[in-house]
Write a protein that holds these residues in place. Structure first.
Motif, PDB file in Angstrom:
ATOM      1  N   GLY A 126      34.546  38.515  52.830  1.00  6.15           N
ATOM      2  CA  GLY A 126      35.382  37.252  52.487  1.00  6.15           C
ATOM      3  C   GLY A 126      36.953  37.409  52.817  1.00  6.15           C
ATOM      4  N   SER A 127      37.697  36.389  52.455  1.00  4.28           N
ATOM      5  CA  SER A 127      38.841  36.478  52.748  1.00  4.28           C
ATOM      6  C   SER A 127      39.830  36.991  51.472  1.00  4.28           C
ATOM      7  CB  SER A 127      39.763  34.966  52.944  1.00  4.28           C
ATOM      8  OG  SER A 127      39.286  34.207  51.899  1.00  4.28           O
ATOM      9  N   GLY A 128      39.260  37.170  50.435  1.00  2.53           N
ATOM     10  CA  GLY A 128      40.060  37.536  49.027  1.00  2.53           C
ATOM     11  C   GLY A 128      39.392  38.808  48.899  1.00  2.53           C
ATOM     12  N   ASP A 129      37.997  38.793  48.172  1.00  2.93           N
ATOM     13  CA  ASP A 129      37.183  39.939  47.871  1.00  2.93           C
ATOM     14  C   ASP A 129      37.882  40.360  46.815  1.00  2.93           C
ATOM     15  OD1 ASP A 129      35.103  39.506  50.132  1.00  2.93           O
ATOM     16  OD2 ASP A 129      36.765  40.552  51.316  1.00  2.93           O
ATOM     17  N   GLY A 130      38.374  39.729  45.778  1.00  2.76           N
ATOM     18  CA  GLY A 130      38.943  40.022  44.438  1.00  2.76           C
ATOM     19  C   GLY A 130      38.276  41.178  43.636  1.00  2.76           C
ATOM     20  N   LEU A 131      37.054  40.670  43.371  1.00  4.51           N
ATOM     21  CA  LEU A 131      36.112  41.880  42.555  1.00  4.51           C
ATOM     22  C   LEU A 131      35.757  43.261  43.283  1.00  4.51           C
ATOM     23  CD1 LEU A 131      34.589  42.282  39.971  1.00  4.51           C
ATOM     24  CD2 LEU A 131      32.378  41.147  40.626  1.00  4.51           C
ATOM     25  N   ALA A 132      35.551  43.085  44.417  1.00  7.51           N
ATOM     26  CA  ALA A 132      35.234  44.297  45.454  1.00  7.51           C
ATOM     27  C   ALA A 132      36.473  44.953  45.189  1.00  7.51           C
ATOM     28  CB  ALA A 132      34.856  43.867  46.795  1.00  7.51           C
ATOM     29  N   ARG A 133      37.644  44.420  45.734  1.00  8.41           N
ATOM     30  CA  ARG A 133      38.685  45.308  45.605  1.00  8.41           C
ATOM     31  C   ARG A 133      39.240  45.947  44.400  1.00  8.41           C
ATOM     32  NH1 ARG A 133      41.418  44.154  50.586  1.00  8.41           N
ATOM     33  NH2 ARG A 133      40.828  42.338  51.773  1.00  8.41           N
ATOM     34  N   TYR A 189      44.304  38.922  41.992  1.00 11.96           N
ATOM     35  CA  TYR A 189      43.689  37.771  42.427  1.00 11.96           C
ATOM     36  C   TYR A 189      42.643  38.217  43.399  1.00 11.96           C
ATOM     37  CZ  TYR A 189      47.545  34.702  40.365  1.00 11.96           C
ATOM     38  OH  TYR A 189      48.083  33.998  39.640  1.00 11.96           O
ATOM     39  N   GLY A 190      43.069  39.150  44.349  1.00  7.16           N
ATOM     40  CA  GLY A 190      42.166  39.149  45.540  1.00  7.16           C
ATOM     41  C   GLY A 190      43.433  39.603  46.449  1.00  7.16           C
ATOM     42  N   ASN A 191      42.807  40.255  47.701  1.00  4.38           N
ATOM     43  CA  ASN A 191      44.063  40.716  48.551  1.00  4.38           C
ATOM     44  C   ASN A 191      44.776  41.633  48.090  1.00  4.38           C
ATOM     45  OD1 ASN A 191      43.313  39.688  51.334  1.00  4.38           O
ATOM     46  ND2 ASN A 191      43.655  37.646  50.567  1.00  4.38           N
ATOM     47  N   ASN A 192      44.692  42.302  46.932  1.00 10.88           N
ATOM     48  CA  ASN A 192      45.711  43.163  46.559  1.00 10.88           C
ATOM     49  C   ASN A 192      46.885  42.500  45.905  1.00 10.88           C
ATOM     50  OD1 ASN A 192      44.048  45.525  46.656  1.00 10.88           O
ATOM     51  ND2 ASN A 192      44.644  45.582  48.755  1.00 10.88           N
ATOM     52  N   ALA A 193      46.971  41.340  45.393  1.00 12.22           N
ATOM     53  CA  ALA A 193      47.936  40.549  44.754  1.00 12.22           C
ATOM     54  C   ALA A 193      47.642  40.838  43.204  1.00 12.22           C
ATOM     55  CB  ALA A 193      47.671  39.056  45.199  1.00 12.22           C
ATOM     56  N   PHE A 194      48.697  41.706  42.464  1.00 12.10           N
ATOM     57  CA  PHE A 194      48.081  42.165  41.363  1.00 12.10           C
ATOM     58  C   PHE A 194      49.035  41.307  40.378  1.00 12.10           C
ATOM     59  CE2 PHE A 194      47.376  45.534  44.151  1.00 12.10           C
ATOM     60  CZ  PHE A 194      46.124  46.183  43.649  1.00 12.10           C
ATOM     61  N   ILE A 195      48.346  40.026  39.965  1.00 13.96           N
ATOM     62  CA  ILE A 195      49.056  39.378  38.915  1.00 13.96           C
ATOM     63  C   ILE A 195      48.936  39.648  37.583  1.00 13.96           C
ATOM     64  CG2 ILE A 195      46.944  38.084  38.535  1.00 13.96           C
ATOM     65  CD1 ILE A 195      50.690  36.714  38.527  1.00 13.96           C
ATOM     66  N   ALA A 196      48.078  40.689  37.005  1.00 14.81           N
ATOM     67  CA  ALA A 196      47.776  41.513  35.860  1.00 14.81           C
ATOM     68  C   ALA A 196      48.065  42.765  36.074  1.00 14.81           C
ATOM     69  CB  ALA A 196      46.997  40.887  35.043  1.00 14.81           C
ATOM     70  N   PRO A 197      48.931  43.606  36.663  1.00 12.70           N
ATOM     71  CA  PRO A 197      48.732  44.868  37.230  1.00 12.70           C
ATOM     72  C   PRO A 197      48.276  46.098  35.917  1.00 12.70           C
ATOM     73  CG  PRO A 197      51.027  44.564  36.724  1.00 12.70           C
ATOM     74  CD  PRO A 197      50.200  43.098  36.747  1.00 12.70           C
ATOM     75  N   PHE A 224      48.918  50.183  50.280  1.00  6.39           N
ATOM     76  CA  PHE A 224      50.187  49.907  51.359  1.00  6.39           C
ATOM     77  C   PHE A 224      49.685  49.430  52.601  1.00  6.39           C
ATOM     78  CE2 PHE A 224      52.659  51.767  47.795  1.00  6.39           C
ATOM     79  CZ  PHE A 224      53.620  51.143  47.827  1.00  6.39           C
ATOM     80  N   GLY A 225      48.258  50.004  53.049  1.00 10.18           N
ATOM     81  CA  GLY A 225      47.597  49.459  54.223  1.00 10.18           C
ATOM     82  C   GLY A 225      47.340  47.916  53.996  1.00 10.18           C
ATOM     83  N   GLN A 226      46.993  47.475  52.861  1.00 11.90           N
ATOM     84  CA  GLN A 226      46.826  46.162  52.800  1.00 11.90           C
ATOM     85  C   GLN A 226      48.130  45.389  52.893  1.00 11.90           C
ATOM     86  OE1 GLN A 226      43.832  44.527  52.571  1.00 11.90           O
ATOM     87  NE2 GLN A 226      42.511  46.300  52.967  1.00 11.90           N
TER      88      GLN A 226
END
Length: 323
Positions: free
Chosen positions: A94-101, A201-209, A307-309
């Protein structure tokens, strides 16, 4: 999977990415033949179909269900497997793949398939918001409005999401909320409220780090009103696991959360927009789902991946998002 005779059902969203219709089934077939595993493959054809296929596979006693697709496909399957012995495997497309990431599952199909064979099982928490199950985040406010705008768009991907975010920011107004967090009451005028079972959220956007998908608690992030000058620091901190250090952010932890707002509106569940009442009751479902994950991830690998993401997210294609 430790060379045991295991039955696998692969549920594939055929529009989730290039190769899903032909290449991935062949890779799965070759892999299972080499490992002496029994394999069945099904393609989703309409919304809700993945859940139907999952239910039937569970009734047939399948040991492992592979979700091949994006967050929508993965979540639809996973919601049908809560508190069952059946194990979930994820091939992210997918485009976000939140759970996988969040679970450090490789984005590369071959590496994700190798992970399936190694067969390390992790048990994770889930959450419920007004009887709707989610695994990573749910939220109200700005991020829910963006998820609705994104869902209505014709194109997917990170660039479309950035465009939706910018357009929504230009007109969005913060709202007053009252929260009950376990035995604590919090009142805030907020830009958004995110409830994190997982950290991103996904895409390594860490809203609750600091959220941990196995600790039996949720992490709440409240973003209070801010100025345009705050946008750049917030964006950088979001993608570097430091957003909780920003002065515009307030954080809380709890097992049971109620969000009260003045009127019904959109909330999102793992990025999926849904209508919700003015009262939203959120609770943790501890140790709810069995998932195949890497056995361990080194700190160096995690930093390199992060950092790659980030680099790819802000790559040279960014100027073209308004085409």
């Amino acid at each position: 999977m430790n060379n045991q005779k295991i039955s696998i059902k692969a549920i594939i969203n055929p529009i989730s990415g290039v190769g899903s219709k032909r290449k991935i089934p062949k890779m799965l077939t070759d892999l299972c033949r080499g490992e002496n595993l029994s394999l069945g493959i099904a393609f989703t054809e309409y919304p809700g179909h993945a859940s139907e296929i999952t239910g039937k596979a569970v009734e047939e006693g399948v040991d492992c269900i592979l979700a091949v697709g994006g967050d929508g496909t993965v979540n639809e399957i996973a919601r049908s497997m809560v508190y069952l012995d059946t194990i979930l495997g994820i091939i992210p497309k997918g485009s976000g793949d939140g759970l996988a990431r969040e679970l450090h599952i490789p984005m590369d199909v071959k590496k994700a398939l190798d992970l399936i064979i190694k067969g390390h099982v992790t048990t994770i928490d889930a959450c419920k918001a007004n009887d709707r199950i989610f695994f990573c985040t749910c939220g109200v406010g700005f991020d829910a409005a963006v998820s609705q705008k994104f869902a209505e768009g014709k194109r997917r991907g990170s660039l479309t999401y950035i465009k939706s975010t910018i357009e929504e920011y230009m007109s969005y107004q913060p709202e007053p909320y009252e929260l009950w967090i376990d035995n604590q009451t919090v009142k805030e005028k907020a830009f958004l409220i995110a409830c994190g079972n997982a950290s991103q959220y996904g895409n390594n956007a860490f809203i609750a780090p600091h959220a941990n998908i196995q600790d039996g608690e949720m992490n709440l992030t409240i973003l209070v009103p801010f100025t345009p000058l705050d946008i750049a620091p917030l964006a950088i901190q979001l993608f570097t696991k430091q957003i909780d250090r920003n002065s515009k952010i307030k954080t809380f932890k709890g097992k049971d959360v109620t969000i009260l707002r003045q009127k019904p509106g959109i909330m999102h569940l793992d990025g999926e927009p849904v209508m919700a009442d003015g009262r939203i009751d959120i609770s943790i479902l501890p140790k709810a789902l069995k998932v195949l994950t890497p056995e361990q991830v080194s700190f160096t690998e995690e930093v390199q991946h992060l950092f790659g993401q980030v680099t790819r997210f802000f790559d040279k294609r960014l100027p073209y998002i308004f085409r």
